[in-house]
Design a protein around this motif. Structure first.
Motif, mmCIF file in Angstrom:
data_model
loop_
_atom_site.group_PDB
_atom_site.id
_atom_site.type_symbol
_atom_site.label_atom_id
_atom_site.label_comp_id
_atom_site.label_asym_id
_atom_site.label_seq_id
_atom_site.Cartn_x
_atom_site.Cartn_y
_atom_site.Cartn_z
ATOM 1 N N LYS A 135 -6.295 51.475 17.064
ATOM 2 C CA LYS A 135 -6.697 50.089 17.216
ATOM 3 C C LYS A 135 -6.313 49.206 16.030
ATOM 4 C CE LYS A 135 -10.595 51.078 20.288
ATOM 5 N NZ LYS A 135 -12.061 50.949 20.488
ATOM 6 N N ALA A 136 -5.791 49.825 14.975
ATOM 7 C CA ALA A 136 -5.353 49.068 13.799
ATOM 8 C C ALA A 136 -4.187 49.802 13.163
ATOM 9 C CB ALA A 136 -6.495 48.901 12.796
ATOM 10 N N VAL A 137 -3.285 49.039 12.567
ATOM 11 C CA VAL A 137 -2.136 49.613 11.861
ATOM 12 C C VAL A 137 -1.955 48.835 10.569
ATOM 13 C CG1 VAL A 137 -0.458 48.136 13.025
ATOM 14 C CG2 VAL A 137 0.285 50.322 12.087
ATOM 15 N N ALA A 138 -1.542 49.542 9.511
ATOM 16 C CA ALA A 138 -1.419 48.905 8.206
ATOM 17 C C ALA A 138 -0.067 49.219 7.592
ATOM 18 C CB ALA A 138 -2.543 49.366 7.277
ATOM 19 N N PHE A 139 0.339 48.382 6.631
ATOM 20 C CA PHE A 139 1.597 48.574 5.915
ATOM 21 C C PHE A 139 1.472 47.911 4.553
ATOM 22 C CE2 PHE A 139 1.724 45.241 9.094
ATOM 23 C CZ PHE A 139 2.088 44.107 8.398
ATOM 24 N N SER A 140 2.404 48.252 3.656
ATOM 25 C CA SER A 140 2.316 47.769 2.282
ATOM 26 C C SER A 140 3.655 47.220 1.831
ATOM 27 C CB SER A 140 1.880 48.909 1.345
ATOM 28 O OG SER A 140 1.783 48.475 0.009
ATOM 29 N N GLY A 141 3.616 46.226 0.956
ATOM 30 C CA GLY A 141 4.833 45.581 0.495
ATOM 31 C C GLY A 141 4.938 45.532 -1.013
ATOM 32 N N ARG A 142 5.635 44.513 -1.508
ATOM 33 C CA ARG A 142 5.887 44.379 -2.937
ATOM 34 C C ARG A 142 4.584 44.254 -3.724
ATOM 35 N NH1 ARG A 142 11.220 43.159 -4.047
ATOM 36 N NH2 ARG A 142 12.515 42.523 -2.258
ATOM 37 N N ALA A 143 4.613 44.812 -4.943
ATOM 38 C CA ALA A 143 3.484 44.729 -5.873
ATOM 39 C C ALA A 143 2.195 45.241 -5.255
ATOM 40 C CB ALA A 143 3.305 43.284 -6.349
ATOM 41 N N GLY A 144 2.302 46.211 -4.348
ATOM 42 C CA GLY A 144 1.129 46.846 -3.778
ATOM 43 C C GLY A 144 0.353 46.006 -2.786
ATOM 44 N N LYS A 145 0.945 44.939 -2.262
ATOM 45 C CA LYS A 145 0.250 44.142 -1.257
ATOM 46 C C LYS A 145 0.067 44.956 0.024
ATOM 47 C CE LYS A 145 1.934 39.684 -2.970
ATOM 48 N NZ LYS A 145 2.728 38.469 -2.636
ATOM 49 N N VAL A 146 -1.049 44.745 0.703
ATOM 50 C CA VAL A 146 -1.388 45.536 1.889
ATOM 51 C C VAL A 146 -1.884 44.604 2.983
ATOM 52 C CG1 VAL A 146 -2.839 47.396 2.814
ATOM 53 C CG2 VAL A 146 -2.025 47.510 0.445
ATOM 54 N N TRP A 147 -1.417 44.873 4.226
ATOM 55 C CA TRP A 147 -1.839 44.104 5.390
ATOM 56 C C TRP A 147 -2.213 45.045 6.525
ATOM 57 C CZ3 TRP A 147 2.729 43.230 2.753
ATOM 58 C CH2 TRP A 147 2.840 42.015 2.077
ATOM 59 N N SER A 148 -3.006 44.531 7.467
ATOM 60 C CA SER A 148 -3.278 45.260 8.701
ATOM 61 C C SER A 148 -3.123 44.316 9.881
ATOM 62 C CB SER A 148 -4.695 45.857 8.700
ATOM 63 O OG SER A 148 -5.680 44.844 8.884
ATOM 64 N N ILE A 149 -2.768 44.906 11.009
ATOM 65 C CA ILE A 149 -2.700 44.182 12.281
ATOM 66 C C ILE A 149 -3.615 44.916 13.247
ATOM 67 C CG2 ILE A 149 -1.229 43.519 14.224
ATOM 68 C CD1 ILE A 149 1.097 43.297 12.342
ATOM 69 N N ASP A 150 -4.425 44.174 14.002
ATOM 70 C CA ASP A 150 -5.351 44.836 14.914
ATOM 71 C C ASP A 150 -4.840 44.757 16.345
ATOM 72 O OD1 ASP A 150 -5.900 42.305 15.886
ATOM 73 O OD2 ASP A 150 -7.889 42.170 15.001
ATOM 74 N N GLU A 151 -5.650 45.258 17.291
ATOM 75 C CA GLU A 151 -5.199 45.391 18.664
ATOM 76 C C GLU A 151 -4.961 44.058 19.358
ATOM 77 O OE1 GLU A 151 -8.019 47.421 21.077
ATOM 78 O OE2 GLU A 151 -9.744 46.530 20.107
ATOM 79 N N ALA A 152 -5.441 42.962 18.782
ATOM 80 C CA ALA A 152 -5.122 41.661 19.356
ATOM 81 C C ALA A 152 -3.648 41.329 19.163
ATOM 82 C CB ALA A 152 -5.986 40.574 18.729
ATOM 83 N N GLY A 153 -3.016 42.008 18.200
ATOM 84 C CA GLY A 153 -1.581 41.847 18.000
ATOM 85 C C GLY A 153 -1.197 40.677 17.139
ATOM 86 N N ASP A 154 -2.032 39.660 17.081
ATOM 87 C CA ASP A 154 -1.652 38.476 16.320
ATOM 88 C C ASP A 154 -2.625 38.183 15.186
ATOM 89 O OD1 ASP A 154 -3.816 37.769 17.811
ATOM 90 O OD2 ASP A 154 -2.941 35.953 18.681
ATOM 91 N N ARG A 155 -3.573 39.091 14.940
ATOM 92 C CA ARG A 155 -4.505 38.880 13.832
ATOM 93 C C ARG A 155 -4.071 39.751 12.664
ATOM 94 N NH1 ARG A 155 -10.910 40.113 14.151
ATOM 95 N NH2 ARG A 155 -10.134 42.253 14.218
ATOM 96 N N VAL A 156 -3.631 39.121 11.601
ATOM 97 C CA VAL A 156 -3.152 39.824 10.413
ATOM 98 C C VAL A 156 -4.159 39.607 9.289
ATOM 99 C CG1 VAL A 156 -1.299 40.027 8.733
ATOM 100 C CG2 VAL A 156 -0.764 39.499 11.121
ATOM 101 N N LEU A 157 -4.582 40.692 8.670
ATOM 102 C CA LEU A 157 -5.529 40.630 7.569
ATOM 103 C C LEU A 157 -4.862 41.139 6.300
ATOM 104 C CD1 LEU A 157 -8.626 42.156 9.412
ATOM 105 C CD2 LEU A 157 -8.097 39.729 9.085
ATOM 106 N N SER A 158 -5.154 40.510 5.178
ATOM 107 C CA SER A 158 -4.616 40.959 3.893
ATOM 108 C C SER A 158 -5.729 41.577 3.065
ATOM 109 C CB SER A 158 -3.971 39.792 3.136
ATOM 110 O OG SER A 158 -4.915 38.766 2.899
ATOM 111 N N PHE A 159 -5.355 42.502 2.188
ATOM 112 C CA PHE A 159 -6.304 43.254 1.379
ATOM 113 C C PHE A 159 -5.985 43.056 -0.100
ATOM 114 C CE2 PHE A 159 -6.346 45.040 5.495
ATOM 115 C CZ PHE A 159 -7.566 45.662 5.685
ATOM 116 N N ASN A 160 -6.924 43.409 -0.936
ATOM 117 C CA ASN A 160 -6.629 43.418 -2.361
ATOM 118 C C ASN A 160 -5.488 44.388 -2.619
ATOM 119 O OD1 ASN A 160 -8.643 41.581 -2.984
ATOM 120 N ND2 ASN A 160 -10.145 43.132 -3.574
#
Length: 357
Positions: A135-160
């Protein structure tokens, strides 16, 4: 050969890091009660996939590249067009989160069921982390940034962000809803940097998991990863509720089965075109329930993209005798085709991929 095949499978996600870390890492301390699982006898099956019976299609999503076009086959018979440089993907909502590779590295985005891309694309490290129920998938980018996308498909959350240099590699996601609410406790995402593992949570907490240098798998209360690396290989540990239950220097730990009873063990040292042996380990104590091994005469397969299909079967993309196939392996030692063999060469990217779980 391109650096694909899920970076030569999730279990070998630390292959590049191994070279950089080998001279500097020392074995991590494990609990004295943790079992040592080295030199274990096990029932074996030679991974010779020639002439198998044809079984049912994969019960997870899989992709196929044919005539210059790539299609993701959904479990309900859907067919979603995708970029030819597709490397990893996970069903999410009405579409898929996909990761492609190219000269500029990995790029991650969501696409709809018809292949239409979402409004945003991220430059990321290799790897997707998917929750146990998908129901959720996450990935990481430059400088350790982290995001998740949930089952709605268009809701993106960012993390510390996690404190790493370069791009992170998301490995495991605990929790099915990353937005905290009255009905959700949020989630935690485990990310590997070049030489350390960290986690970041929807509570705003960023920290390192105990005992592990790098994480390689996680599900439920279980998390596994590498404790030490050297020129001779690696050692790993499996933790339950952050307590070391067992350790091994025979395997790196890959996908955990949906019922948490088994975990895949790939070779402790990643080398060559691809692994030829695969152990199905008991999650509770690390004992080997079944081992798929190489033939002494060399007449056996190399595999990639090892993923649990259900509690009793594993799907792998295999290469043997100039043919690629998707093969279903049973805990009981059975083998059959899930996708029939196709002629190809080891100098080209595999025509098949399996979803990340």
């Amino acid at each position: 050969m391109t650096p694909s095949f899920r970076a030569a499978s999730r279990a070998t996600l630390v292959a590049a890091a191994a070279l950089a870390l080998a001279a500097g890492l020392s074995p991590a301390t494990s609990a004295t009660s943790a079992a040592d699982t080295s030199s274990r006898p096990a029932p074996t099956t030679v991974l010779d996939v020639r002439g198998l019976e044809q079984g049912d299609p994969p019960a997870v999503a899989w992709s196929e590249r044919r005539s210059g076009r790539t299609v993701i086959h959904g479990t309900g018979g859907t067919r979603t067009p995708a970029p030819n440089r597709l490397d990893q993907f996970a069903p999410m909502g009405s579409g898929h989160v996909i990761q492609t590779i190219g000269a500029g590295g990995a790029r991650t985005r969501w696409i709809g069921a018809d292949g239409t891309p979402g409004p945003r694309e991220w430059r990321t490290g290799y790897g997707l982390a998917v929750s146990a129920q998908g129901k959720a998938v996450a990935f990481s980018g430059r400088a350790g940034k982290v995001w998740s996308i949930d089952e709605a498909g268009d809701r993106v959350l960012s993390f510390n962000p996690v404190p790493i240099s370069g791009k992170g590699r998301a490995v495991a996601l605990f929790g099915e809803d990353c937005k905290e609410s009255a009905t959700s406790t949020g989630c935690s995402i485990y990310v590997n940097g070049p030489n350390r593992a960290y986690y970041t949570s929807s509570h705003g907490i960023v920290d390192r998991p105990p005992h592990l240098r790098l994480t390689s798998t996680g599900r439920g209360r279980w998390i596994g990863g590498i404790t030490s690396l050297s020129d001779m290989g690696s050692c790993s540990a499996m933790l339950r509720s952050w307590n070391v239950k067992w350790r091994t220097c025979d395997n790196q730990l890959s996908d955990i089965s949906p019922d948490n009873r088994h975990v895949l063990g790939t070779p402790a040292y990643a080398d060559g075109f691809g692994p030829g042996t695969l152990d199905l380990l008991t999650t509770a104590d690390g004992s080997v329930a079944r081992s798929f091994t190489s033939a002494r005469n060399g007449r056996s397969a190399t595999y990639f993209d090892e993923v649990w299909e259900d509690a009793g079967h594993v799907l792998v993309v295999t290469y043997q005798a100039d043919r690629w196939a998707v093969v279903r392996l049973g805990v009981d030692g059975s083998m059959e085709y899930a996708v029939a063999p196709r002629r190809g060469t080891m100098d080209a990217r595999a025509p098949f991929r399996l979803q990340t779980r």
